[in-house]
Write a protein that holds these residues in place. Structure first.
Motif, PDB file in Angstrom:
ATOM      1  N   HIS A 136       0.850  -1.088   0.045  1.00  0.00           N
ATOM      2  CA  HIS A 136      -0.054   0.149   0.199  1.00  0.00           C
ATOM      3  C   HIS A 136       0.929   1.277  -0.157  1.00  0.00           C
ATOM      4  O   HIS A 136       1.970   1.179   0.335  1.00  0.00           O
ATOM      5  N   ASP A 137       0.253   2.330  -0.320  1.00  0.00           N
ATOM      6  CA  ASP A 137       0.982   3.718   0.026  1.00  0.00           C
ATOM      7  C   ASP A 137       1.498   4.079   1.184  1.00  0.00           C
ATOM      8  O   ASP A 137       0.938   3.530   1.869  1.00  0.00           O
ATOM      9  N   ASP A 138       2.711   4.505   1.472  1.00  0.00           N
ATOM     10  CA  ASP A 138       3.095   4.806   2.853  1.00  0.00           C
ATOM     11  C   ASP A 138       2.410   5.867   3.723  1.00  0.00           C
ATOM     12  O   ASP A 138       2.899   6.136   4.738  1.00  0.00           O
ATOM     13  N   ILE A 139       1.575   6.942   3.046  1.00  0.00           N
ATOM     14  CA  ILE A 139       0.984   7.686   3.862  1.00  0.00           C
ATOM     15  C   ILE A 139      -0.046   7.037   4.929  1.00  0.00           C
ATOM     16  O   ILE A 139      -0.762   6.294   4.511  1.00  0.00           O
ATOM     17  N   PRO A 140       0.023   7.452   6.200  1.00  0.00           N
ATOM     18  CA  PRO A 140      -0.743   6.955   6.967  1.00  0.00           C
ATOM     19  C   PRO A 140      -2.259   7.123   6.722  1.00  0.00           C
ATOM     20  O   PRO A 140      -2.713   8.274   6.282  1.00  0.00           O
ATOM     21  N   TYR A 141      -2.944   5.978   6.948  1.00  0.00           N
ATOM     22  CA  TYR A 141      -4.221   5.745   6.384  1.00  0.00           C
ATOM     23  C   TYR A 141      -5.386   5.901   7.946  1.00  0.00           C
ATOM     24  O   TYR A 141      -5.385   4.946   8.661  1.00  0.00           O
ATOM     25  N   THR A 142      -6.005   7.072   7.974  1.00  0.00           N
ATOM     26  CA  THR A 142      -6.716   7.344   9.173  1.00  0.00           C
ATOM     27  C   THR A 142      -8.230   6.730   8.770  1.00  0.00           C
ATOM     28  O   THR A 142      -8.935   7.335   7.889  1.00  0.00           O
ATOM     29  N   SER A 143      -8.498   6.185   9.763  1.00  0.00           N
ATOM     30  CA  SER A 143     -10.070   5.422   9.352  1.00  0.00           C
ATOM     31  C   SER A 143     -10.378   4.390  10.614  1.00  0.00           C
ATOM     32  O   SER A 143      -9.449   3.824  11.371  1.00  0.00           O
ATOM     33  N   ALA A 144     -11.758   4.166  10.968  1.00  0.00           N
ATOM     34  CA  ALA A 144     -12.153   3.384  11.689  1.00  0.00           C
ATOM     35  C   ALA A 144     -11.587   3.748  13.207  1.00  0.00           C
ATOM     36  O   ALA A 144     -11.392   2.687  13.976  1.00  0.00           O
ATOM     37  N   GLY A 145     -11.357   4.918  13.463  1.00  0.00           N
ATOM     38  CA  GLY A 145     -11.127   5.303  14.887  1.00  0.00           C
ATOM     39  C   GLY A 145      -9.431   5.073  15.163  1.00  0.00           C
ATOM     40  O   GLY A 145      -8.811   5.094  16.222  1.00  0.00           O
ATOM     41  N   SER A 146      -8.466   4.757  14.024  1.00  0.00           N
ATOM     42  CA  SER A 146      -7.341   4.552  14.107  1.00  0.00           C
ATOM     43  C   SER A 146      -6.471   5.618  13.129  1.00  0.00           C
ATOM     44  O   SER A 146      -6.964   5.988  12.155  1.00  0.00           O
ATOM     45  N   ASP A 147      -5.305   5.855  13.933  1.00  0.00           N
ATOM     46  CA  ASP A 147      -4.519   6.860  13.009  1.00  0.00           C
ATOM     47  C   ASP A 147      -3.912   6.447  11.912  1.00  0.00           C
ATOM     48  O   ASP A 147      -3.728   6.911  10.871  1.00  0.00           O
ATOM     49  N   ASP A 148      -3.706   5.011  11.825  1.00  0.00           N
ATOM     50  CA  ASP A 148      -3.178   4.408  10.664  1.00  0.00           C
ATOM     51  C   ASP A 148      -3.461   2.962  10.846  1.00  0.00           C
ATOM     52  O   ASP A 148      -2.949   1.922  11.546  1.00  0.00           O
ATOM     53  N   VAL A 149      -4.458   2.351   9.956  1.00  0.00           N
ATOM     54  CA  VAL A 149      -4.645   1.054   9.791  1.00  0.00           C
ATOM     55  C   VAL A 149      -3.775  -0.050   9.811  1.00  0.00           C
ATOM     56  O   VAL A 149      -3.886  -1.180   9.732  1.00  0.00           O
ATOM     57  N   TYR A 150      -2.801   0.354   9.024  1.00  0.00           N
ATOM     58  CA  TYR A 150      -1.581  -0.358   8.790  1.00  0.00           C
ATOM     59  C   TYR A 150      -0.330  -0.336   9.730  1.00  0.00           C
ATOM     60  O   TYR A 150       0.688  -0.944   9.424  1.00  0.00           O
ATOM     61  N   LYS A 151      -0.882   0.254  10.598  1.00  0.00           N
ATOM     62  CA  LYS A 151       0.424   0.606  11.924  1.00  0.00           C
ATOM     63  C   LYS A 151       0.965  -0.883  12.171  1.00  0.00           C
ATOM     64  O   LYS A 151       2.169  -1.056  12.402  1.00  0.00           O
ATOM     65  N   HIS A 152       0.148  -1.607  12.677  1.00  0.00           N
ATOM     66  CA  HIS A 152       0.665  -3.023  13.243  1.00  0.00           C
ATOM     67  C   HIS A 152       1.369  -3.668  12.294  1.00  0.00           C
ATOM     68  O   HIS A 152       2.188  -4.756  12.315  1.00  0.00           O
ATOM     69  N   ILE A 153       0.905  -3.795  10.824  1.00  0.00           N
ATOM     70  CA  ILE A 153       1.654  -4.316   9.660  1.00  0.00           C
ATOM     71  C   ILE A 153       3.005  -3.886   9.336  1.00  0.00           C
ATOM     72  O   ILE A 153       3.985  -4.550   9.162  1.00  0.00           O
ATOM     73  N   LYS A 154       3.117  -2.605   9.649  1.00  0.00           N
ATOM     74  CA  LYS A 154       4.477  -2.062   9.350  1.00  0.00           C
ATOM     75  C   LYS A 154       5.284  -2.313  10.678  1.00  0.00           C
ATOM     76  O   LYS A 154       6.616  -2.796  10.456  1.00  0.00           O
ATOM     77  N   GLU A 155       4.786  -2.366  11.905  1.00  0.00           N
ATOM     78  CA  GLU A 155       5.523  -2.794  12.958  1.00  0.00           C
ATOM     79  C   GLU A 155       6.049  -4.369  12.871  1.00  0.00           C
ATOM     80  O   GLU A 155       7.305  -4.804  13.315  1.00  0.00           O
ATOM     81  N   ALA A 156       5.295  -5.218  12.050  1.00  0.00           N
ATOM     82  CA  ALA A 156       5.554  -6.581  12.170  1.00  0.00           C
ATOM     83  C   ALA A 156       6.642  -6.799  10.997  1.00  0.00           C
ATOM     84  O   ALA A 156       6.857  -7.865  10.756  1.00  0.00           O
ATOM     85  N   GLY A 157       6.906  -5.726  10.086  1.00  0.00           N
ATOM     86  CA  GLY A 157       8.026  -5.925   9.019  1.00  0.00           C
ATOM     87  C   GLY A 157       7.329  -6.488   7.721  1.00  0.00           C
ATOM     88  O   GLY A 157       8.134  -7.132   6.918  1.00  0.00           O
ATOM     89  N   MET A 158       6.031  -6.596   7.727  1.00  0.00           N
ATOM     90  CA  MET A 158       5.315  -7.100   6.326  1.00  0.00           C
ATOM     91  C   MET A 158       4.595  -6.213   5.614  1.00  0.00           C
ATOM     92  O   MET A 158       4.090  -6.348   4.534  1.00  0.00           O
ATOM     93  N   PHE A 159       5.105  -4.688   5.622  1.00  0.00           N
ATOM     94  CA  PHE A 159       4.567  -3.644   5.153  1.00  0.00           C
ATOM     95  C   PHE A 159       5.717  -3.518   3.699  1.00  0.00           C
ATOM     96  O   PHE A 159       6.731  -3.112   3.850  1.00  0.00           O
ATOM     97  N   VAL A 160       5.129  -3.312   2.488  1.00  0.00           N
ATOM     98  CA  VAL A 160       6.007  -2.837   1.362  1.00  0.00           C
ATOM     99  C   VAL A 160       5.300  -1.463   0.694  1.00  0.00           C
ATOM    100  O   VAL A 160       4.001  -1.620   0.410  1.00  0.00           O
ATOM    101  N   ALA A 161       5.842  -0.346   0.729  1.00  0.00           N
ATOM    102  CA  ALA A 161       5.314   0.683   0.358  1.00  0.00           C
ATOM    103  C   ALA A 161       5.376   0.810  -1.185  1.00  0.00           C
ATOM    104  O   ALA A 161       6.232   0.384  -1.905  1.00  0.00           O
ATOM    105  N   THR A 162       4.246   1.264  -1.898  1.00  0.00           N
ATOM    106  CA  THR A 162       4.310   1.711  -3.440  1.00  0.00           C
ATOM    107  C   THR A 162       3.673   3.342  -3.414  1.00  0.00           C
ATOM    108  O   THR A 162       3.706   3.811  -2.606  1.00  0.00           O
ATOM    109  N   GLN A 163       4.064   3.708  -4.437  1.00  0.00           N
ATOM    110  CA  GLN A 163       3.850   5.077  -4.613  1.00  0.00           C
ATOM    111  C   GLN A 163       2.513   5.423  -5.407  1.00  0.00           C
ATOM    112  O   GLN A 163       1.834   4.756  -6.252  1.00  0.00           O
TER     113      GLN A 163
END
Length: 366
Positions: free
Chosen positions: A156-183
């Motif tokens: 997904h793109d690297d910009i934090p996605y704020t939704s569903a009461g979360s500042d970034d719905v991909y925060k835990h994926i990034k912390e687990a080292g499973m996130f790959v950024a696209t442009q």
């Protein structure tokens, strides 16, 4: 942190190195992507956790790297396709899984969509970069969902996605080292497309009325319908007038061209005619040469045909020529016309002469 919508496009980035040359076995492009099974990925190959460095080296060799990308994908456009292309080319051997959220979740957390969930599912299945489509994807990824589909990385793109009461719905994926950024792709998104339609609402309503849609289907009132139809008629009249003007201008232009061509041809023909006339009847022309030659020929054939009284054309004869003596005329000359009698002088002159002679004699006698 700015709020961004999910599933938007991304810029094209050409993969570098061996990942652009090595590709794993994939499905035939003539077939759409398959839907993911409700039970998840069923394979006997052990699924070991990978790091990004290991996946970039092309390991493991016995299975592809399973990459997951999710979004709404409403009004599927080139920005979506470019993002999925980047996700597909992240690793040398990639199996791309795309999750599409249902209408219920989208309307709850995002807003109303133009396309239904079934239309969005089908649009994604016909994208060439996708290997598998997950229907009714979760809004927030859980550990159970990742294990169920044996997902190695999330793109997904690297910009934090704020939704569903979360500042970034991909925060835990990034912390687990499973996130790959696209442009992301600038200038194209579903919101941009909807903005264009809303901005030119009247134009599109009139367009659809012309194409046979009813006012009820377009949710247009009676007065607005008549207004739009009247505007369509006015536009048709303007177009007709514009067409007539263009045709008139084209006709006048063609007539000007033809008249100019006629004038040019007339001038050329006139110059040619004058030149031919001067060449034929001029002082050095062929007509004078023909006349001179014909005169010489006639003079050579009939030298005595000229009148005898004209000294310029009569032939000269010697005074002692035998032809001039009347006594020596041969019988062949009898047929010639008699000679012209001498002119008679006036009486007045004769009288004066005789008187002068008399006086002269008288004077002599005296």
């Amino acid at each position: 942190m700015a709020r961004r919508r999910r599933g938007r496009g991304s810029n094209i980035q050409q993969p570098q190195g061996p990942q652009s040359q090595r590709r794993g076995p994939g499905r035939a492009l003539r077939e759409p992507a398959a839907f993911a099974k409700s039970t998840g990925c069923e394979t006997e190959i052990p699924h070991e956790k990978l790091t990004i460095a290991q996946a970039q080296r092309g390991t493991p060799a016995n299975r592809p790297v399973r990459v997951y990308a999710d979004g709404i994908f409403d009004l599927f456009h080139s920005g979506h396709a470019r993002a999925l292309m980047q996700a597909k080319n992240l690793f040398p051997n990639t199996h791309l899984i795309v999750g599409v959220c249902s209408d219920e979740l989208t309307h709850q957390f995002k807003g109303y969509t133009v396309m239904t969930e079934d239309e969005r599912y089908d649009a994604l299945r016909h994208c060439r970069y996708i290997d598998e489509v997950v229907r009714d994807a979760p809004w927030t990824l859980t550990t159970e969902f990742l294990k169920k589909h044996k997902i190695d990385f999330v793109a997904h793109d690297d910009i934090p996605y704020t939704s569903a009461g979360s500042d970034d719905v991909y925060k835990h994926i990034k912390e687990a080292g499973m996130f790959v950024a696209t442009q992301r792709t600038e200038g194209i998104s579903t919101s941009d497309l909807i903005t264009r339609i809303v901005r030119d609402y009247d134009i599109y309503v009139r367009r659809n009325l012309q194409r046979g849609y009813t006012a009820q289907e377009l949710n247009v009132g009676f007065i607005k319908e008549k207004k739009y139809r009247l505007q369509n008629q006015v536009d048709k009249m303007k177009e007709t007038v514009r067409t007539v003007e263009e045709k008139s201008k084209h006709f006048v232009y063609r007539m000007e061209e033809k008249s100019q061509d006629l004038i040019t041809k007339w001038e050329e023909k006139s110059r040619e005619f004058i030149g031919n006339f001067l060449e034929l009847f001029g002082p050095d022309g062929a007509w004078h040469a023909i006349q001179e030659r014909s005169g010489r020929m006639l003079q050579a054939l009939s030298p005595y045909s000229s009148p005898r009284g004209s000294p310029s054309t009569s032939p000269t004869r010697h005074p002692h020529s035998p032809d001039l003596s009347p006594t020596s005329a041969s019988p062949s000359n009898a047929s010639l016309p008699p000679p012209t009698p001498p002119r008679t002088r006036r009486k007045g002159k004769r009288k004066s002469t005789s008187t002068y002679s008399r006086h002269g004699q008288g004077a002599h006698l005296c």
